[in-house]
Design a protein around this motif. Structure first.
Motif, PDB file in Angstrom:
ATOM      1  N   UNK A   1      40.957  42.913  37.024  1.00  0.00           N
ATOM      2  CA  UNK A   1      41.927  42.618  38.074  1.00  0.00           C
ATOM      3  C   UNK A   1      41.375  41.553  39.031  1.00  0.00           C
ATOM      4  N   UNK A   2      40.119  41.771  39.483  1.00  0.00           N
ATOM      5  CA  UNK A   2      39.591  40.824  40.471  1.00  0.00           C
ATOM      6  C   UNK A   2      39.345  39.457  39.851  1.00  0.00           C
ATOM      7  N   UNK A   3      38.967  39.459  38.556  1.00  0.00           N
ATOM      8  CA  UNK A   3      38.754  38.161  37.913  1.00  0.00           C
ATOM      9  C   UNK A   3      40.061  37.392  37.848  1.00  0.00           C
ATOM     10  N   UNK A   4      41.144  38.111  37.528  1.00  0.00           N
ATOM     11  CA  UNK A   4      42.455  37.446  37.469  1.00  0.00           C
ATOM     12  C   UNK A   4      42.805  36.873  38.839  1.00  0.00           C
ATOM     13  N   UNK A   5      42.554  37.707  39.877  1.00  0.00           N
ATOM     14  CA  UNK A   5      42.851  37.246  41.239  1.00  0.00           C
ATOM     15  C   UNK A   5      42.005  36.045  41.613  1.00  0.00           C
ATOM     16  N   UNK A   6      40.717  36.176  41.273  1.00  0.00           N
ATOM     17  CA  UNK A   6      39.785  35.088  41.592  1.00  0.00           C
ATOM     18  C   UNK A   6      40.241  33.796  40.942  1.00  0.00           C
ATOM     19  N   UNK A   7      40.546  33.886  39.650  1.00  0.00           N
ATOM     20  CA  UNK A   7      40.969  32.704  38.905  1.00  0.00           C
ATOM     21  C   UNK A   7      42.214  32.083  39.520  1.00  0.00           C
TER      22      UNK A   7
END
Ligand code: C2E
Ligand code: MG
Ligand code: MG
Length: 805
Positions: free
Chosen positions: A728-734
C-alpha cells in the motif's frame, strides 16, 4: 673439548706457541752460549792463574836452592876443602848443607865439567856432569836454574860458583820433581799437574803427576806436537771443544838443560762443567717451563678470545631462528662487551622491525583486526586442535550491506570510520576471549568461534546483527548499516579450512540473496553452484548456437484491463538440460562479464520483436531487464540508440528494468548511465522494489518512471498484514512521486482484486499469464482483448491458466 685445526682458537694458539718457542729457543741459545763462553773464560783464567802460582812456587824453590848453594859456596872451610881437593870433606859439607834445606841432590862440579862429589861422597872416576849447559849459564850469569833428568827422575836444579876469588868449582843443588810435589802444587792451584819429558824417540813420558792412577791419557799425545818453543798456551781450546777429552789442559814448557820438559796443567772437564751443567739444566728447565706456560697461556688467551665469539655466534644463531626473547649478557667493558652491546641493540632492532612487519603482514591497518592471512593461520590451528579434541569450530563470513552506497554517498573517510566502528562492535559482540574476528578485505569480515556449535553460532550471528542494527553517528551523519552472514561449522560443513571458507561464502551469498541476515550452509546451494559452474562453460555457446529465446509476460492495466506492456524474460533452451531459468545463469554471466553479450542479444531481439509487432499493428512497449553492473561505464545508451535506429522503433516503446538492490550497490555510476538512456526517451523501471533499501533521495535523483513492487510482498499480501502495508505505502509513494506502480507475482484473483482496490496501476503475474513465446503471446493477447471487450475479466484470467508457459 675438541679444537678444530682451522678454528680461530687453534690459529691464535698456534701463533702464540710458535712465537714463544722462537723466543724461548733464542733465549736458550743466547744464554747457553754466554754461559759457555763464560765457563771457557773462567777456565782459561784459572789455568793462567795456576800457571803463575806454579811458576812462583818453582821460583820460590829456586830461591831456596840458590841461597843454600850460596851459603855453601861462601863457607871458608868448604872453599879450602875444594881448593885442596879434599873430596871427602867436600862431600860431607854438601850433605850437611843440603840436608839443612832438604835438597834432594847436592853436587860439586869442577871447572873441567867433571863431577867432583855428591852428598853421598866423592865421585868415583869423576864422570862428566850431565848438565854442562847449566854450568855455562851460571858462568855467564853468576848463577843458573834449570830442570833436568837424573837417573830417570826430574829435578829442579840450581848452580852457583865457588869463588876464591875466581870460580874454582860449581855447587849444584836440586829438589826432586815427584808425585808429592805435583800433589802439593795441585793442592795450591786446584788443578791437576803433570810433568812430562820427551824421550829421544820423541814420545812423551810422565815423570810426575798429581793425578792418580796414572792415566795413559794424560793428554800428552795430543798436546805434544805443539810443544817446543811454540806458544805457551797450546790447544786448550781444542781440548775444550773435543767432546772426547775429559780434561782441559795448558802446557807450560820448562827451562831445561837437555831434552824438553813440560808441565801440563789440567782441569777435569767433568768438574769444570759441573756448575755450568747445573746452569744448563736450570736454563733448560726454565725454558721448558716457559714453553709450557706459553702454551697454556696462549690456549687461555685463545679461549678467552674465542669463547665470547662462540657465545656471540650462538646468540646470532638464536636470532636467525627468530628467538629474540633473551638479550645477551654483557660481559666486561672490553671490545667484546661492546660488541655484545651492539648485538643486543641489533636484536632489539630486528625484533621491533619484525613485530612491525608481522603487524603489517597479519594485521589490518584500518581496523586493527587480524587480516585474512592471520585468520587463515588461526583457523588452521584451531581446526587442528579441534580435530584432536573432537570439538566443533564455527566460522562466519560476513559482508556489509549497502557499504558501497555509504562509501559513494558519504565519502571514503566515512566509509573507513564505519569499518572501524563495525570492527569495534563485532569484537564486543563476541562472547569469548578465544573468538576471533578478522577483516578479510573491503567490507568482508570473518569470525571464528572455537568450541562453538551451530546453535551457538546462530546466537552469536544474531547478536552481531543486533549490534550492527544500531545506527552509527559518523562525522555528524547517521549511518545505517546491515550485514549478511554465512555460517558453517566444523566438522558438519567441511573438514578443512578451504572447504569451510568456501561453504561460508556460499552461505553468505544465500543470506544476501534472501535478505535473511544470516544463513547456514546448505549442501543444495553448493550443488546449485556446481551446476552453475558447469553451465558457465556452456553459456558461451548459448548465444553462438542460438539457444537463447525471449519470453514475454504481459502487464495488465488495472483500470482499463488493457495490455500495453510486456516484460521480456530470457530463456535458455539448453540442448541436454532443457530449460534453464535466468536466475541460474544471469548472476554468473554478470560475474564473468559475459552478461554484456547476453544483454546485447536480448536488446536486439526485443527491439526486433517490437518492430515486428508494430508492423503487425500490435502496439506493445517492451521492458528489458538490465544488470546494474552494465550501467557502470556503459556503452548501453549507444547500443540502444543504434538498435532503435536500425529497427525503426521509437524510444518510448522500450523500458529498462533495473533491480533496486543492484543500483544501490553503486548508485552514482548507475545514475549517470540511466540519465543518458532516459535522455534518449527510454523509460526506467525499478525492479524488485522494496528489497534494496534505496533512500528516497536517490530515488529522487534517478530518472525513474515506474516502480515494480517485489513479488515477495505481493504474494505475502493476503497472509501478512506487514506485506499489505508495504504494498500500500509503495503504491502511495510511487503515486506521490508521479510514478507508475506495477505489482509483480500476482498469482490469484484475490491479489488482483486487492491491488485494484489499492489503486495499483499495473499487474503482472501467473494469474494473468505466464511468460510466453511471441506467437503464443499474440494468441493470448487476442483472447484477452476479446474477453475484455466482452467484459468477462474472470474468464480472461481463466484463459491465462489455460495457456501453458
Ligand atoms: P524479474 O525481472 O523480477 O522478473 C520477474 C520474474 O518473476 C520472472 O522470473 C517471472 O517468470 C517471475 N514471475 C512472474 N509472475 C510470477 C508469479 O505470479 N509468481 C512467481 N512466483 N513468479 C512470477 P524469471 O523469468 O525466472 O526471471 C528471473 C529474473 O531474472 C528476473 O526477475 C530478472 O531479474 C532476471 N532476468 C530475466 N531475463 C533477464 C534478462 O534478459 N536480462 C537480465 N539482466 N536479467 C534477466
Ligand atoms: Mg524484471
Ligand atoms: Mg522482479
Amino acid at each position: 673439548m675438541t679444537m678444530r685445526l682451522h678454528s680461530l682458537r687453534a690459529r691464535i694458539a698456534f701463533v702464540f706457541v710458535v712465537m714463544m718457542l722462537v723466543v724461548q729457543a733464542a733465549a736458550y741459545v743466547a744464554i747457553n752460549s754466554v754461559i759457555d763462553a763464560n765457563a771457557r773464560k773462567n777456565i782459561k783464567e784459572q789455568l793462567s792463574v795456576a800457571e803463575r802460582v806454579f811458576r812462583q812456587v818453582l821460583a820460590g824453590d829456586d830461591e831456596k836452592l840458590t841461597q843454600a848453594s850460596s851459603v855453601i859456596a861462601s863457607d871458608f872451610g868448604f872453599r879450602q876443602a875444594v881448593a885442596s881437593r879434599d873430596d871427602a870433606t867436600v862431600a860431607s859439607a854438601l850433605q850437611n848443607y843440603g840436608g839443612r834445606i832438604g835438597a834432594d841432590v847436592v853436587m860439586l862440579v869442577g871447572l873441567d865439567g867433571k863431577l867432583i862429589a855428591t852428598q853421598d861422597g866423592p865421585a868415583l872416576n869423576h864422570p862428566a856432569f850431565d848438565f854442562p849447559h847449566l854450568i855455562a849459564q851460571a858462568a855467564a850469569g853468576g848463577q843458573a836454574t834449570s830442570t833436568g833428568l837424573i837417573n830417570g827422575h826430574a829435578y829442579d836444579l840450581v848452580a852457583v860458583p865457588v869463588k876464591a876469588p875466581v870460580a874454582i868449582a860449581w855447587v849444584v843443588m836440586g829438589f826432586v820433581i815427584d808425585d808429592k810435589l805435583a800433589a802439593e802444587m795441585a793442592r795450591l792451584t786446584s788443578l791437576d799437574i803433570s810433568f812430562l819429558h820427551q824421550r829421544p824417540d820423541g814420545q812423551w813420558t810422565v815423570l810426575a803427576t798429581s793425578r792418580s792412577p796414572r792415566s795413559p791419557r794424560a793428554g800428552s799425545e795430543r798436546t805434544a806436537p805443539a810443544v817446543g818453543g811454540a806458544p805457551r798456551t797450546v790447544i786448550p781450546d781444542r781440548a775444550w771443544m773435543d767432546a772426547d777429552s775429559p780434561y782441559i789442559s795448558r802446557v807450560v814448557p820448562l827451562a831445561t838443560s837437555g831434552k824438553p820438559m813440560i808441565v801440563l796443567l789440567q782441569r777435569s772437564m767433568a768438574e769444570a762443567m759441573s756448575t755450568v751443567r747445573h746452569l744448563h739444566t736450570l736454563l733448560l728447565s726454565v725454558t721448558l717451563c716457559g714453553v709450557l706456560f706459553s702454551i697454556i697461556g696462549s690456549l687461555f688467551i685463545a679461549r678467552s678470545v674465542t669463547r665470547p665469539l662462540a657465545v656471540l655466534s650462538q646468540f646470532s644463531r638464536r636470532i636467525a631462528n627468530g628467538d629474540y626473547a633473551e638479550p645477551l649478557k654483557e660481559s666486561g667493558k672490553d671490545e667484546i662487551g661492546a660488541l655484545a652491546g651492539s648485538f643486543n641493540l641489533m636484536q632489539q632492532g630486528i625484533a621491533e622491525r619484525e613485530r612491525k612487519i608481522s603487524e603489517l603482514a597479519f594485521m589490518d591497518g584500518l581496523t586493527n583486526l587480524p587480516n585474512r592471512a592471520m585468520f587463515n593461520d588461526q583457523l588452521e590451528r584451531a581446526l587442528a586442535t579441534a580435530k584432536r579434541a573432537v570439538d566443533p569450530v564455527s566460522v562466519m563470513m560476513m559482508d556489509l550491506d549497502r557499504f558501497k552506497y555509504v562509501n559513494d554517498a558519504l565519502g571514503h573517510s566515512v566509509g573507513d570510520l564505519l569499518l572501524g566502528e563495525v570492527a569495534i562492535r563485532l569484537k564486543q559482540a563476541l562472547p569469548r576471549e578465544t573468538d576471533i574476528v578478522a577483516r578479510l578485505g573491503g567490507d568482508e569480515f570473518a569470525v571464528m568461534l572455537p568450541g562453538t556449535d551451530l546453535q551457538g553460532a546462530k546466537v552469536v550471528a544474531a547478536r552481531i546483527l543486533k549490534a550492527l542494527e544500531m545506527p552509527t553517528m559518523i562525522e555528524s551523519q547517521l549511518v545505517d548499516i546491515g550485514a549478511s552472514i554465512g555460517i558453517v561449522t566444523f566438522p558438519r560443513d567441511g573438514a578443512d579450512m578451504d572447504v569451510l571458507m568456501r561453504h561460508a561464502d556460499i552461505a553468505m551469498y544465500t543470506a544476501k540473496r534472501t535478505n535473511s541476515g544470516y544463513a547456514l550452509y546448505d549442501e543444495k546451494h553448493d550443488q546449485k553452484s556446481a551446476l552453475r559452474l558447469s553451465l558457465m562453460g556452456e553459456l558461451r555457446q548459448a548465444v553462438e548456437h542460438d539457444q537463447l529465446t525471449l519470453y514475454y509476460q504481459p502487464k495488465v492495466d488495472l483500470a482499463t484491463q488493457r495490455v500495453k506492456y510486456v516484460e521480456a524474460l530470457v530463456r535458455w533452451d539448453h540442448p541436454t538440460r532443457g530449460f534453464v531459468a535466468p536466475d541460474e545463469f544471469i548472476p554468473f554471466a554478470e560475474q564473468t562479464g559475459y552478461i554484456k553479450t547476453i544483454s546485447r542479444w536480448v536488446a536486439n531481439r526485443a527491439i526486433a520483436q517490437c518492430a515486428k509487432w508494430r508492423a503487425e499493428g500490435i502496439d506493445l512497449a517492451i521492458s528489458v531487464n538490465v544488470s546494474a553492473r552494465e550501467l557502470i561505464q556503459s556503452t548501453l545508451p549507444e547500443i540502444f540508440a543504434e538498435l532503435l535506429m536500425r529497427h525503426g522503433v521509437p524510444a518510448h516503446s522500450i523500458w529498462i528494468e533495473v533491480t533496486e538492490s543492484a543500483i544501490m550497490d553503486d548508485p552514482n555510476h548507475a545514475i549517470e548511465t540511466l540519465d543518458r538512456l532516459h535522455a534518449m526517451g527510454i523509460r526506467l523501471s525499478i525492479d524488485d522494489f522494496g528489497t534494496g533499501y534505496s533512500s528516497l533521495s536517490y530515488l529522487k535523483r534517478m530518472p525513474v518512471d515506474e516502480l515494480k513492487i517485489d513479488k515477495s510482498f505481493v504474494m505475502g499480501m493476503a497472509t501478512h498484514k506487514d506485506d499489505e502495508t508495504i504494498v500500500r505505502s509503495t503504491i502511495n509513494l510511487g503515486h506521490n512521486m508521479g510514478l507508475k506502480v506495477v505489482a509483480e507475482g500476482v498469482e490469484t484473483e484475490e491479489m488482483l482484486e486487492q491491488l485494484r482496490l489499492l489503486d495499483c496501476d499495473l499487474a503482472q503475474g501467473y494469474h494473468i499469464s505466464r511468460p510466453l513465446p511471441p506467437e503464443k503471446l499474440e494468441t493470448w493477447l487476442q483472447e484477452w482483448a476479446r474477453n475484455v471487450d466482452a467484459g468477462k475479466l474472470a474468464t480472461a484470467t481463466a484463459t491465462a491458466a489455460a495457456v501453458p508457459a
